[in-house]
Scaffold this motif. Structure first.
Motif, PDB file in Angstrom:
ATOM      1  N   LEU A  14       0.808  -1.405   0.058  1.00  0.00           N
ATOM      2  CA  LEU A  14      -0.050   0.035  -0.010  1.00  0.00           C
ATOM      3  C   LEU A  14       0.946   1.300  -0.108  1.00  0.00           C
ATOM      4  O   LEU A  14       1.907   1.278   0.734  1.00  0.00           O
ATOM      5  N   ARG A  15       0.358   2.396  -0.881  1.00  0.00           N
ATOM      6  CA  ARG A  15       1.210   3.737  -0.789  1.00  0.00           C
ATOM      7  C   ARG A  15       0.153   4.284   0.390  1.00  0.00           C
ATOM      8  O   ARG A  15      -0.882   4.719   0.190  1.00  0.00           O
ATOM      9  N   VAL A  16       0.987   4.751   1.586  1.00  0.00           N
ATOM     10  CA  VAL A  16       0.158   5.468   2.501  1.00  0.00           C
ATOM     11  C   VAL A  16       0.676   6.719   2.629  1.00  0.00           C
ATOM     12  O   VAL A  16       1.915   7.024   2.511  1.00  0.00           O
ATOM     13  N   GLU A  17      -0.091   7.690   3.232  1.00  0.00           N
ATOM     14  CA  GLU A  17       0.151   8.993   3.472  1.00  0.00           C
ATOM     15  C   GLU A  17      -0.386   9.376   4.930  1.00  0.00           C
ATOM     16  O   GLU A  17      -1.270   8.861   5.371  1.00  0.00           O
ATOM     17  N   PRO A  18       0.113  10.408   5.728  1.00  0.00           N
ATOM     18  CA  PRO A  18      -0.398  10.574   7.020  1.00  0.00           C
ATOM     19  C   PRO A  18      -1.532  11.513   6.941  1.00  0.00           C
ATOM     20  O   PRO A  18      -2.005  12.577   6.050  1.00  0.00           O
ATOM     21  N   GLY A  19      -2.533  10.902   7.817  1.00  0.00           N
ATOM     22  CA  GLY A  19      -3.997  11.643   7.702  1.00  0.00           C
ATOM     23  C   GLY A  19      -5.064  10.851   6.743  1.00  0.00           C
ATOM     24  O   GLY A  19      -6.063  11.274   6.609  1.00  0.00           O
ATOM     25  N   ARG A  20      -4.711   9.734   6.286  1.00  0.00           N
ATOM     26  CA  ARG A  20      -5.620   9.368   5.100  1.00  0.00           C
ATOM     27  C   ARG A  20      -5.821   7.871   5.677  1.00  0.00           C
ATOM     28  O   ARG A  20      -4.995   7.297   6.723  1.00  0.00           O
ATOM     29  N   PHE A  21      -6.999   7.190   5.581  1.00  0.00           N
ATOM     30  CA  PHE A  21      -7.384   5.830   5.924  1.00  0.00           C
ATOM     31  C   PHE A  21      -7.367   4.951   5.126  1.00  0.00           C
ATOM     32  O   PHE A  21      -7.536   5.167   3.892  1.00  0.00           O
ATOM     33  N   TYR A  22      -7.048   3.531   5.353  1.00  0.00           N
ATOM     34  CA  TYR A  22      -6.740   2.798   4.403  1.00  0.00           C
ATOM     35  C   TYR A  22      -7.555   1.469   4.959  1.00  0.00           C
ATOM     36  O   TYR A  22      -7.915   0.928   6.206  1.00  0.00           O
ATOM     37  N   ASP A  23      -7.929   0.501   4.092  1.00  0.00           N
ATOM     38  CA  ASP A  23      -8.805  -0.805   4.488  1.00  0.00           C
ATOM     39  C   ASP A  23      -7.587  -1.825   4.105  1.00  0.00           C
ATOM     40  O   ASP A  23      -7.245  -2.036   3.013  1.00  0.00           O
ATOM     41  N   VAL A  24      -7.374  -2.808   4.857  1.00  0.00           N
ATOM     42  CA  VAL A  24      -6.565  -3.976   4.655  1.00  0.00           C
ATOM     43  C   VAL A  24      -7.192  -5.174   4.954  1.00  0.00           C
ATOM     44  O   VAL A  24      -7.842  -5.250   6.164  1.00  0.00           O
ATOM     45  N   ARG A  25      -6.872  -6.267   4.494  1.00  0.00           N
ATOM     46  CA  ARG A  25      -7.456  -7.508   4.876  1.00  0.00           C
ATOM     47  C   ARG A  25      -7.180  -8.221   6.190  1.00  0.00           C
ATOM     48  O   ARG A  25      -8.148  -8.548   6.946  1.00  0.00           O
ATOM     49  N   HIS A  26      -5.961  -8.321   6.753  1.00  0.00           N
ATOM     50  CA  HIS A  26      -5.536  -8.435   8.179  1.00  0.00           C
ATOM     51  C   HIS A  26      -4.302  -8.042   8.185  1.00  0.00           C
ATOM     52  O   HIS A  26      -3.410  -7.582   7.542  1.00  0.00           O
ATOM     53  N   PHE A  27      -4.072  -7.782   9.487  1.00  0.00           N
ATOM     54  CA  PHE A  27      -2.666  -7.682  10.020  1.00  0.00           C
ATOM     55  C   PHE A  27      -1.841  -8.895  10.459  1.00  0.00           C
ATOM     56  O   PHE A  27      -2.560  -9.826  10.946  1.00  0.00           O
ATOM     57  N   ALA A  28      -0.768  -8.922   9.945  1.00  0.00           N
ATOM     58  CA  ALA A  28       0.136 -10.310  10.515  1.00  0.00           C
ATOM     59  C   ALA A  28       0.253 -10.397  11.979  1.00  0.00           C
ATOM     60  O   ALA A  28       0.418  -9.658  12.656  1.00  0.00           O
ATOM     61  N   SER A  29      -0.220 -11.594  12.351  1.00  0.00           N
ATOM     62  CA  SER A  29      -0.197 -12.118  13.853  1.00  0.00           C
ATOM     63  C   SER A  29      -1.190 -11.284  14.927  1.00  0.00           C
ATOM     64  O   SER A  29      -0.970 -11.367  15.935  1.00  0.00           O
ATOM     65  N   LEU A  30      -2.070 -10.542  14.131  1.00  0.00           N
ATOM     66  CA  LEU A  30      -3.113  -9.696  15.271  1.00  0.00           C
ATOM     67  C   LEU A  30      -4.378 -10.177  14.835  1.00  0.00           C
ATOM     68  O   LEU A  30      -4.883 -10.596  13.409  1.00  0.00           O
ATOM     69  N   ASN A  31      -5.436 -10.470  15.807  1.00  0.00           N
ATOM     70  CA  ASN A  31      -6.627 -11.190  15.683  1.00  0.00           C
ATOM     71  C   ASN A  31      -7.455  -9.792  15.740  1.00  0.00           C
ATOM     72  O   ASN A  31      -7.520  -9.077  16.409  1.00  0.00           O
ATOM     73  N   PRO A  32      -8.454  -9.707  14.529  1.00  0.00           N
ATOM     74  CA  PRO A  32      -9.143  -8.463  14.277  1.00  0.00           C
ATOM     75  C   PRO A  32     -10.246  -8.430  15.441  1.00  0.00           C
ATOM     76  O   PRO A  32     -10.608  -7.343  15.677  1.00  0.00           O
ATOM     77  N   GLU A  33     -10.663  -9.699  16.087  1.00  0.00           N
ATOM     78  CA  GLU A  33     -11.753  -9.654  17.137  1.00  0.00           C
ATOM     79  C   GLU A  33     -10.991  -8.792  18.287  1.00  0.00           C
ATOM     80  O   GLU A  33     -11.971  -8.501  19.188  1.00  0.00           O
ATOM     81  N   ASN A  34      -9.858  -8.930  18.708  1.00  0.00           N
ATOM     82  CA  ASN A  34      -9.144  -8.570  19.848  1.00  0.00           C
ATOM     83  C   ASN A  34      -8.736  -7.102  19.679  1.00  0.00           C
ATOM     84  O   ASN A  34      -8.422  -6.229  20.703  1.00  0.00           O
ATOM     85  N   LEU A  35      -8.748  -6.589  18.206  1.00  0.00           N
ATOM     86  CA  LEU A  35      -8.560  -5.010  18.299  1.00  0.00           C
ATOM     87  C   LEU A  35      -9.826  -4.099  18.283  1.00  0.00           C
ATOM     88  O   LEU A  35     -10.508  -4.582  17.480  1.00  0.00           O
ATOM     89  N   GLY A  36      -9.866  -3.282  18.925  1.00  0.00           N
ATOM     90  CA  GLY A  36     -10.925  -2.470  19.208  1.00  0.00           C
ATOM     91  C   GLY A  36     -10.706  -1.220  18.632  1.00  0.00           C
ATOM     92  O   GLY A  36      -9.840  -0.844  18.053  1.00  0.00           O
ATOM     93  N   PRO A  37     -11.703  -0.272  18.436  1.00  0.00           N
ATOM     94  CA  PRO A  37     -11.466   1.113  17.871  1.00  0.00           C
ATOM     95  C   PRO A  37     -10.506   1.787  18.622  1.00  0.00           C
ATOM     96  O   PRO A  37     -10.305   1.579  19.754  1.00  0.00           O
ATOM     97  N   ASN A  38      -9.770   2.754  17.823  1.00  0.00           N
ATOM     98  CA  ASN A  38      -8.618   3.577  18.646  1.00  0.00           C
ATOM     99  C   ASN A  38      -7.351   2.726  19.190  1.00  0.00           C
ATOM    100  O   ASN A  38      -6.856   3.394  20.155  1.00  0.00           O
ATOM    101  N   SER A  39      -7.378   1.562  18.838  1.00  0.00           N
ATOM    102  CA  SER A  39      -6.248   0.773  19.179  1.00  0.00           C
ATOM    103  C   SER A  39      -4.879   1.255  18.363  1.00  0.00           C
ATOM    104  O   SER A  39      -5.057   1.398  17.078  1.00  0.00           O
ATOM    105  N   LYS A  40      -3.919   1.400  19.274  1.00  0.00           N
ATOM    106  CA  LYS A  40      -2.675   1.906  18.536  1.00  0.00           C
ATOM    107  C   LYS A  40      -1.787   0.652  17.804  1.00  0.00           C
ATOM    108  O   LYS A  40      -1.851  -0.402  18.229  1.00  0.00           O
TER     109      LYS A  40
END
Length: 121
Positions: A14-40
């Protein structure tokens, strides 16, 4: 021209810039159910950082570079329809699939533990 970075996450680049949002399929080694809103989140797989005058390219990743961001929410992608039909067998099968996505916003691009490019408010 704004500063940007190229990262690798979710099996894609992905080409990313500060201040923009992006959609990704998954993060490596992170469970999406454990990540809540505003998680760093911190993304260390930075392939390239570019600003107005310089371009830094890693082999394969830049050492000491990272992307700081936070998760906005998780969502489902648009539904795709899979239709399988075997000719001359009277067999038909119709399925649907919705991919789980995580939407995150990039706060800053860091190189060598210094914030180079922050989100403009």
């Amino acid at each position: 021209m704004n500063a940007y970075a190229v990262i690798e996450t979710g099996g894609e680049q992905l080409r990313v810039e500060p201040g923009r949002f992006y959609d990704v399929r998954h993060f490596a080694s992170l469970n999406p159910e454990n990540l809540g809103p505003n998680s760093k989140i911190l993304i260390y797989r930075v392939l390239m950082i570019c600003d107005e005058s310089t371009i830094n390219i890693g082999h394969p990743w830049l050492k000491g570079a990272m992307i700081k961001g936070r998760i906005l929410h998780s969502r489902l992608d648009n539904k795709i329809t899979v239709y399988r039909m075997r000719s001359k067998k009277k067999t038909r099968r119709k399925l649907g699939h919705r991919q789980k996505l995580i939407r995150f916003v990039v706060d800053s691009i860091c190189s060598d533990v210094k914030d180079l490019y922050k989100q403009k408010d």
